[in-house]
Design a protein around this motif. Structure first.
Motif, PDB file in Angstrom:
ATOM      1  N   ASP A  47       6.392  -8.053  -6.430  1.00 22.63           N
ATOM      2  CA  ASP A  47       6.369  -6.804  -7.189  1.00 22.63           C
ATOM      3  C   ASP A  47       5.966  -6.958  -8.649  1.00 22.63           C
ATOM      4  O   ASP A  47       5.851  -5.974  -9.364  1.00 22.63           O
ATOM      5  CB  ASP A  47       7.694  -6.052  -7.062  1.00 22.63           C
ATOM      6  CG  ASP A  47       8.865  -6.810  -7.665  1.00 22.63           C
ATOM      7  OD1 ASP A  47       8.697  -7.954  -8.111  1.00 22.63           O
ATOM      8  OD2 ASP A  47       9.970  -6.225  -7.667  1.00 22.63           O
ATOM      9  N   ASN A  48       5.705  -8.177  -9.097  1.00 19.78           N
ATOM     10  CA  ASN A  48       5.211  -8.373 -10.459  1.00 19.78           C
ATOM     11  C   ASN A  48       3.686  -8.463 -10.511  1.00 19.78           C
ATOM     12  O   ASN A  48       3.118  -8.666 -11.574  1.00 19.78           O
ATOM     13  CB  ASN A  48       5.823  -9.633 -11.085  1.00 19.78           C
ATOM     14  CG  ASN A  48       5.362 -10.903 -10.393  1.00 19.78           C
ATOM     15  OD1 ASN A  48       5.365 -10.995  -9.172  1.00 19.78           O
ATOM     16  ND2 ASN A  48       4.962 -11.887 -11.179  1.00 19.78           N
ATOM     17  N   ILE A  49       3.020  -8.284  -9.375  1.00 28.06           N
ATOM     18  CA  ILE A  49       1.557  -8.329  -9.321  1.00 28.06           C
ATOM     19  C   ILE A  49       1.024  -6.912  -9.095  1.00 28.06           C
ATOM     20  O   ILE A  49       1.446  -6.208  -8.180  1.00 28.06           O
ATOM     21  CB  ILE A  49       1.062  -9.285  -8.223  1.00 28.06           C
ATOM     22  CG1 ILE A  49       1.494 -10.715  -8.566  1.00 28.06           C
ATOM     23  CG2 ILE A  49      -0.457  -9.198  -8.075  1.00 28.06           C
ATOM     24  CD1 ILE A  49       1.106 -11.745  -7.545  1.00 28.06           C
ATOM     25  N   PHE A  50       0.081  -6.539  -9.955  1.00 28.68           N
ATOM     26  CA  PHE A  50      -0.532  -5.217  -9.910  1.00 28.68           C
ATOM     27  C   PHE A  50      -2.049  -5.366  -9.873  1.00 28.68           C
ATOM     28  O   PHE A  50      -2.596  -6.394 -10.276  1.00 28.68           O
ATOM     29  CB  PHE A  50      -0.142  -4.415 -11.154  1.00 28.68           C
ATOM     30  CG  PHE A  50       1.305  -4.038 -11.194  1.00 28.68           C
ATOM     31  CD1 PHE A  50       1.729  -2.791 -10.796  1.00 28.68           C
ATOM     32  CD2 PHE A  50       2.262  -4.948 -11.627  1.00 28.68           C
ATOM     33  CE1 PHE A  50       3.069  -2.445 -10.829  1.00 28.68           C
ATOM     34  CE2 PHE A  50       3.607  -4.623 -11.665  1.00 28.68           C
ATOM     35  CZ  PHE A  50       4.011  -3.363 -11.266  1.00 28.68           C
ATOM     36  N   PHE A  51      -2.703  -4.319  -9.402  1.00 32.66           N
ATOM     37  CA  PHE A  51      -4.157  -4.260  -9.383  1.00 32.66           C
ATOM     38  C   PHE A  51      -4.583  -2.904  -9.923  1.00 32.66           C
ATOM     39  O   PHE A  51      -3.974  -1.886  -9.571  1.00 32.66           O
ATOM     40  CB  PHE A  51      -4.704  -4.382  -7.953  1.00 32.66           C
ATOM     41  CG  PHE A  51      -4.374  -5.679  -7.289  1.00 32.66           C
ATOM     42  CD1 PHE A  51      -5.272  -6.741  -7.329  1.00 32.66           C
ATOM     43  CD2 PHE A  51      -3.180  -5.849  -6.618  1.00 32.66           C
ATOM     44  CE1 PHE A  51      -4.961  -7.944  -6.698  1.00 32.66           C
ATOM     45  CE2 PHE A  51      -2.867  -7.043  -5.990  1.00 32.66           C
ATOM     46  CZ  PHE A  51      -3.762  -8.098  -6.036  1.00 32.66           C
ATOM     47  N   THR A  52      -5.598  -2.890 -10.749  1.00 31.73           N
ATOM     48  CA  THR A  52      -6.218  -1.628 -11.121  1.00 31.73           C
ATOM     49  C   THR A  52      -7.588  -1.568 -10.446  1.00 31.73           C
ATOM     50  O   THR A  52      -8.287  -2.577 -10.345  1.00 31.73           O
ATOM     51  CB  THR A  52      -6.383  -1.470 -12.645  1.00 31.73           C
ATOM     52  OG1 THR A  52      -7.186  -2.526 -13.160  1.00 31.73           O
ATOM     53  CG2 THR A  52      -5.024  -1.444 -13.338  1.00 31.73           C
ATOM     54  N   TYR A  53      -7.921  -0.387  -9.973  1.00 31.37           N
ATOM     55  CA  TYR A  53      -9.245  -0.098  -9.415  1.00 31.37           C
ATOM     56  C   TYR A  53      -9.816   1.033 -10.249  1.00 31.37           C
ATOM     57  O   TYR A  53      -9.170   2.074 -10.394  1.00 31.37           O
ATOM     58  CB  TYR A  53      -9.152   0.361  -7.957  1.00 31.37           C
ATOM     59  CG  TYR A  53      -9.061  -0.757  -6.960  1.00 31.37           C
ATOM     60  CD1 TYR A  53      -7.988  -1.628  -6.951  1.00 31.37           C
ATOM     61  CD2 TYR A  53     -10.060  -0.946  -6.003  1.00 31.37           C
ATOM     62  CE1 TYR A  53      -7.896  -2.656  -6.031  1.00 31.37           C
ATOM     63  CE2 TYR A  53      -9.972  -1.971  -5.080  1.00 31.37           C
ATOM     64  CZ  TYR A  53      -8.893  -2.815  -5.103  1.00 31.37           C
ATOM     65  OH  TYR A  53      -8.810  -3.842  -4.191  1.00 31.37           O
ATOM     66  N   SER A  54     -10.994   0.825 -10.785  1.00 33.21           N
ATOM     67  CA  SER A  54     -11.647   1.892 -11.527  1.00 33.21           C
ATOM     68  C   SER A  54     -13.114   1.936 -11.132  1.00 33.21           C
ATOM     69  O   SER A  54     -13.721   0.909 -10.828  1.00 33.21           O
ATOM     70  CB  SER A  54     -11.483   1.694 -13.037  1.00 33.21           C
ATOM     71  OG  SER A  54     -11.898   0.413 -13.445  1.00 33.21           O
ATOM     72  N   TYR A  55     -13.649   3.139 -11.110  1.00 34.46           N
ATOM     73  CA  TYR A  55     -15.060   3.349 -10.791  1.00 34.46           C
ATOM     74  C   TYR A  55     -15.770   3.734 -12.087  1.00 34.46           C
ATOM     75  O   TYR A  55     -15.302   4.612 -12.814  1.00 34.46           O
ATOM     76  CB  TYR A  55     -15.244   4.486  -9.788  1.00 34.46           C
ATOM     77  CG  TYR A  55     -14.698   4.258  -8.409  1.00 34.46           C
ATOM     78  CD1 TYR A  55     -14.022   3.097  -8.052  1.00 34.46           C
ATOM     79  CD2 TYR A  55     -14.844   5.233  -7.442  1.00 34.46           C
ATOM     80  CE1 TYR A  55     -13.524   2.918  -6.781  1.00 34.46           C
ATOM     81  CE2 TYR A  55     -14.341   5.057  -6.160  1.00 34.46           C
ATOM     82  CZ  TYR A  55     -13.689   3.900  -5.849  1.00 34.46           C
ATOM     83  OH  TYR A  55     -13.180   3.719  -4.575  1.00 34.46           O
ATOM     84  N   TRP A  56     -16.890   3.072 -12.330  1.00 36.41           N
ATOM     85  CA  TRP A  56     -17.653   3.279 -13.558  1.00 36.41           C
ATOM     86  C   TRP A  56     -19.089   3.645 -13.215  1.00 36.41           C
ATOM     87  O   TRP A  56     -19.670   3.097 -12.281  1.00 36.41           O
ATOM     88  CB  TRP A  56     -17.616   2.015 -14.410  1.00 36.41           C
ATOM     89  CG  TRP A  56     -16.228   1.733 -14.889  1.00 36.41           C
ATOM     90  CD1 TRP A  56     -15.259   1.024 -14.234  1.00 36.41           C
ATOM     91  CD2 TRP A  56     -15.631   2.197 -16.089  1.00 36.41           C
ATOM     92  NE1 TRP A  56     -14.105   1.021 -14.969  1.00 36.41           N
ATOM     93  CE2 TRP A  56     -14.306   1.734 -16.115  1.00 36.41           C
ATOM     94  CE3 TRP A  56     -16.103   2.966 -17.166  1.00 36.41           C
ATOM     95  CZ2 TRP A  56     -13.433   2.011 -17.168  1.00 36.41           C
ATOM     96  CZ3 TRP A  56     -15.241   3.230 -18.210  1.00 36.41           C
ATOM     97  CH2 TRP A  56     -13.931   2.758 -18.208  1.00 36.41           C
TER      98      TRP A  56
END
Length: 98
Positions: A47-56
């Motif tokens: 639970d200390n690992i995160f991911f961001t996904y963004s579209y550019w």
């Protein structure tokens, strides 16, 4: 358009601080010129690992964001919370099934 995926690993005691910072800035990031989509994910097992996904729209839009005052502010608040080096990928979406 392309997708930016960033893996972030935090000190467990710093997760709430990260989430507060993300929630304070997510609308600004999403509305930055060229950003068309933004999501945050949390690993189910660590639970200390995160991911961001963004579209550019274009690489120059992402670079403009990365050199902006907004990014500098967000990064200055996020960087001290890490317990590992962030990893990032820029990828082209080839298919999407819904």
């Amino acid at each position: 358009m392309f997708v930016r995926i960033v893996k972030l690993s935090f000190e467990p005691s710093k997760i709430e601080t990260f989430l507060e910072n993300f929630h304070e800035n997510k609308e600004h990031i999403r509305n930055f010129e060229g950003c068309r989509f933004l999501e945050l994910y949390q690993d189910k097992n660590q639970d200390n690992i995160f991911f961001t996904y963004s579209y550019w729209e274009k690489e120059s839009d992402l670079e403009n964001y990365r050199h902006s005052e907004l990014f500098k502010k967000v990064w200055a608040n996020t960087k001290p919370l890490f317990n590992g080096k962030p990893e990032a990928w820029s990828v082209d979406k080839l298919e999407s099934l819904q």
